[in-house]
Design a protein around this motif. Structure first.
Motif, mmCIF file in Angstrom:
data_model
loop_
_atom_site.group_PDB
_atom_site.id
_atom_site.type_symbol
_atom_site.label_atom_id
_atom_site.label_comp_id
_atom_site.label_asym_id
_atom_site.label_seq_id
_atom_site.Cartn_x
_atom_site.Cartn_y
_atom_site.Cartn_z
ATOM 1 N N TRP A 155 0.780 -1.228 0.000
ATOM 2 C CA TRP A 155 0.000 0.000 0.000
ATOM 3 C C TRP A 155 0.820 1.291 0.000
ATOM 4 N N ASP B 33 -2.587 6.238 -5.939
ATOM 5 C CA ASP B 33 -3.685 5.579 -5.257
ATOM 6 C C ASP B 33 -4.092 6.475 -4.096
ATOM 7 N N HIS C 226 -7.955 5.078 -7.873
ATOM 8 C CA HIS C 226 -6.858 4.130 -8.085
ATOM 9 C C HIS C 226 -6.266 4.313 -9.471
#
Length: 123
Positions: A8, A17, A37
């Motif tokens: 992440w 993102d 995204h």
């Protein structure tokens, strides 16, 4: 085995993102999240999750429209992809209300989704 969360930070740090918190204007409580995204691509994906107790109030459409408008100015993509569970009529109406049309179907172990292509309203 690496944990999913370890992937992440990189896309968050390079701003590809992005996640936005949907909050109540009245009291600041969290109502949900909107994700953008692959933000720097020609057709980023928008996703939304809202608390069940706020469904049916137009908050989802307002939040998705706000993120699409902001991203249109910030990144100027050609369009946005918006996947919705095939049976989630409310989510599908969000995309349709923003001019989206179905371009594909995807299936996973949980459900089948339809993918809408929403035009960049700034173009």
């Amino acid at each position: 085995m690496p944990r999913l969360w370890r992937s992440w930070p990189a896309p968050i740090l390079d701003e590809s993102d992005l996640h936005f918190v949907v909050r109540s204007l009245a009291d600041g409580r969290c109502l949900g999240l909107v994700g953008l995204h692959a933000a720097r691509t020609a057709c980023p994906e928008i996703g939304i999750w809202l608390r069940e107790d706020v469904h049916g109030n137009g908050i989802g459409r307002e939040a998705v429209a706000a993120v699409a408008a902001w991203a249109s100015d910030a990144f100027n993509p050609d369009c946005f992809e918006y996947p919705a569970a095939e049976e989630n009529v409310a989510s599908r109406r969000i995309a349709e209300g923003l001019g989206g049309s179905i371009v594909e179907t995807r299936s996973n172990s949980k459900y089948t989704s339809v993918v809408y292509r929403i035009p960049n309203s700034r173009r």
